[in-house]
Write a protein that holds these residues in place. Structure first.
Motif, PDB file in Angstrom:
ATOM      1  N   UNK A 118     -62.746 -94.318  73.364  1.00 55.70           N
ATOM      2  CA  UNK A 118     -62.412 -92.995  73.881  1.00 55.70           C
ATOM      3  C   UNK A 118     -61.351 -93.175  74.959  1.00 55.70           C
ATOM      4  N   UNK A 119     -60.276 -92.403  74.863  1.00 54.67           N
ATOM      5  CA  UNK A 119     -59.146 -92.642  75.765  1.00 54.67           C
ATOM      6  C   UNK A 119     -58.424 -91.358  76.139  1.00 54.67           C
ATOM      7  N   UNK A 178     -67.657 -97.053  72.028  1.00 58.42           N
ATOM      8  CA  UNK A 178     -67.937 -98.429  72.439  1.00 58.42           C
ATOM      9  C   UNK A 178     -67.319 -98.717  73.804  1.00 58.42           C
ATOM     10  N   UNK A 179     -66.101 -98.210  74.006  1.00 56.84           N
ATOM     11  CA  UNK A 179     -65.347 -98.461  75.233  1.00 56.84           C
ATOM     12  C   UNK A 179     -64.681 -97.160  75.663  1.00 56.84           C
ATOM     13  N   UNK A 180     -64.548 -96.977  76.972  1.00 58.34           N
ATOM     14  CA  UNK A 180     -63.773 -95.870  77.535  1.00 58.34           C
ATOM     15  C   UNK A 180     -62.584 -96.511  78.238  1.00 58.34           C
ATOM     16  N   UNK A 228     -53.761 -89.151  93.540  1.00 57.09           N
ATOM     17  CA  UNK A 228     -53.671 -90.198  92.516  1.00 57.09           C
ATOM     18  C   UNK A 228     -55.050 -90.592  92.012  1.00 57.09           C
ATOM     19  N   UNK A 229     -55.045 -91.306  90.922  1.00 57.21           N
ATOM     20  CA  UNK A 229     -56.270 -91.879  90.354  1.00 57.21           C
ATOM     21  C   UNK A 229     -55.864 -93.145  89.616  1.00 57.21           C
ATOM     22  N   UNK A 230     -56.834 -93.818  89.058  1.00 55.93           N
ATOM     23  CA  UNK A 230     -56.597 -95.057  88.317  1.00 55.93           C
ATOM     24  C   UNK A 230     -56.902 -94.863  86.849  1.00 55.93           C
ATOM     25  N   UNK A 231     -55.998 -95.274  85.976  1.00 50.51           N
ATOM     26  CA  UNK A 231     -56.384 -95.451  84.589  1.00 50.51           C
ATOM     27  C   UNK A 231     -57.287 -96.686  84.563  1.00 50.51           C
ATOM     28  N   UNK A 232     -58.451 -96.543  83.990  1.00 47.90           N
ATOM     29  CA  UNK A 232     -59.451 -97.604  84.079  1.00 47.90           C
ATOM     30  C   UNK A 232     -60.139 -97.825  82.742  1.00 47.90           C
ATOM     31  N   UNK A 233     -60.941 -98.883  82.680  1.00 48.48           N
ATOM     32  CA  UNK A 233     -61.642 -99.236  81.452  1.00 48.48           C
ATOM     33  C   UNK A 233     -63.082 -99.613  81.761  1.00 48.48           C
ATOM     34  N   UNK A 234     -63.986 -99.274  80.843  1.00 49.73           N
ATOM     35  CA  UNK A 234     -65.404 -99.604  81.002  1.00 49.73           C
ATOM     36  C   UNK A 234     -66.057 -99.690  79.624  1.00 49.73           C
ATOM     37  N   UNK A 252     -66.316-105.375  72.657  1.00 49.68           N
ATOM     38  CA  UNK A 252     -65.978-104.520  73.798  1.00 49.68           C
ATOM     39  C   UNK A 252     -65.584-105.368  75.007  1.00 49.68           C
ATOM     40  N   UNK A 253     -66.294-106.459  75.240  1.00 54.58           N
ATOM     41  CA  UNK A 253     -65.962-107.346  76.354  1.00 54.58           C
ATOM     42  C   UNK A 253     -64.582-107.970  76.161  1.00 54.58           C
ATOM     43  N   UNK A 254     -64.230-108.293  74.939  1.00 59.49           N
ATOM     44  CA  UNK A 254     -62.907-108.863  74.667  1.00 59.49           C
ATOM     45  C   UNK A 254     -61.796-107.856  74.941  1.00 59.49           C
ATOM     46  N   UNK A 255     -62.058-106.586  74.679  1.00 66.01           N
ATOM     47  CA  UNK A 255     -61.061-105.566  75.003  1.00 66.01           C
ATOM     48  C   UNK A 255     -60.894-105.434  76.510  1.00 66.01           C
TER      49      UNK A 255
END
Length: 342
Positions: free
Chosen positions: A33-34, A81-83, A252-258, A269-272
């Motif tokens: 999801x992005x 799986x990942x955001x 401002x904000x951060x583009x982030x991943x989780x 998911x961890x590899x991404x």
């Protein structure tokens, strides 16, 4: 003999095809999801899949606010799986709901402390900074006798009436960081007073962080409140706009991943996430944004002031997450009448 060679050739072709089908079937499909911009997705996907050929990224893309709402609605039956490429303030909210899997990616120590979750291991990790910017169409402004703004409060001048568009903060992360940025720089009471005045000049609140800049670039409006990536893209494509960073500061904000809790593809998911803070990924982000989460990869971009980092207002992503619902409720009560149709 000819029949035998044909048979062996056909057998080899079938075997090769079978191996190809088997290899494709063995690929792990990772649902991501992005809120990344559509014109960024291919480069990121190609880079990741080149070094991880056994994983296929499947994007589910929308604006930050819509992705956040969708994830919350799916809490009991998660599909992601990942955001990735979603505001840190949104990921902080998902974390308070117990929806993320903490993970310390390889090379985490290179990520600046202010650009990642403070828990250990972190629930989310930043990719790059995105901040508010004004797209100002100088050609249309000249035709209409409208001055160039230098500050946010310049936009309260009645000369801008009907000439300003901005993102809707419930739909757009850019809209939300604009509102919380004004609160950080002016104080909450003064910020609502400012937004009341700005509302008088707003033509429409749009459900996208990019669209206000695109509409200003096209000459439909003189001022589009947006963010620096889209402003730079429009200008690079020849649009008659100036990219303005107001004097008072920049939200401002951060583009982030989780990693999303409930994923059945945890290793992939961890590899991404590992890739998302890699040198290769940071170099890709640096083509789009002036500040990357690993500071050594930040570069000076066209139209971005050299003191850009100093213009960013002080933000607390956890505090932004906690007050999100209250801010959006109050904002809607005051300003929803000019929201664009969904």
């Amino acid at each position: 003999m000819l029949v035998r060679r044909l048979f062996l050739g056909l057998s080899a072709a079938l075997l090769t095809g079978a191996f190809a089908v088997a290899a494709w079937a063995q690929k792990t499909q990772l649902t991501v999801y992005t809120a990344l911009e559509t014109d960024q997705l291919k480069a990121y996907k190609d880079s990741f899949e080149k070094s991880n050929p056994d994983i296929e990224l499947v994007w589910v893309r929308d604006s930050t606010g819509i992705i956040t709402a969708r994830l919350l609605a799916e809490k009991a039956n998660p599909k992601a799986d990942v955001v990735m490429g979603v505001a840190a303030s949104s990921l902080a909210l998902l974390d308070t709901e117990g929806m993320l899997v903490p993970y310390a990616p390889k090379g985490l120590n290179r990520v600046a402390a202010q650009y990642r979750d403070k828990t250990n291991p972190p629930a989310w990790v930043g990719m790059d900074v995105w901040g508010t910017a004004i797209c100002f169409n100088y050609r249309e402004a000249a035709k209409r006798g409208i001055p160039q703004p230098k500050s946010w409060k310049d936009l309260l001048n009645p000369v801008y009436k009907g000439q300003i568009v901005m993102p809707h903060p419930a739909s757009s992360g850019t809209g939300f960081l604009a509102v919380t940025g004004w609160q950080a720089m002016f104080g909450e009471a003064e910020a609502w007073k400012f937004m009341d005045g700005l509302h008088q000049n707003i033509a429409q609140y749009m459900h996208s962080g990019s669209r206000p800049c695109a509409r200003a670039a096209a000459g439909e409006y003189v001022v589009g409140i947006s963010f620096e990536y889209r402003a730079n893209r429009e200008k690079a494509q020849g649009a008659p706009i100036l990219v303005i960073f107001p004097d008072e500061g920049i939200g401002w904000d951060l583009e982030s991943i989780a990693i999303h809790k409930g994923t059945k593809n945890l290793a992939a998911a961890q590899r991404l996430v590992d890739w998302a803070i890699s040198d290769e990924a940071m170099q890709l982000y640096a083509k789009n944004f002036a500040i990357t989460a690993v500071p050594q990869f930040s570069v000076q971009l066209p139209n971005i002031p050299t003191d850009y980092a100093q213009r960013l207002v002080k933000q607390d992503f956890t505090a932004m997450a906690k007050k999100r619902e209250a801010v959006l409720t109050e904002w809607s009560k005051r300003f929803e009448s000019k929201a664009a149709p969904k």
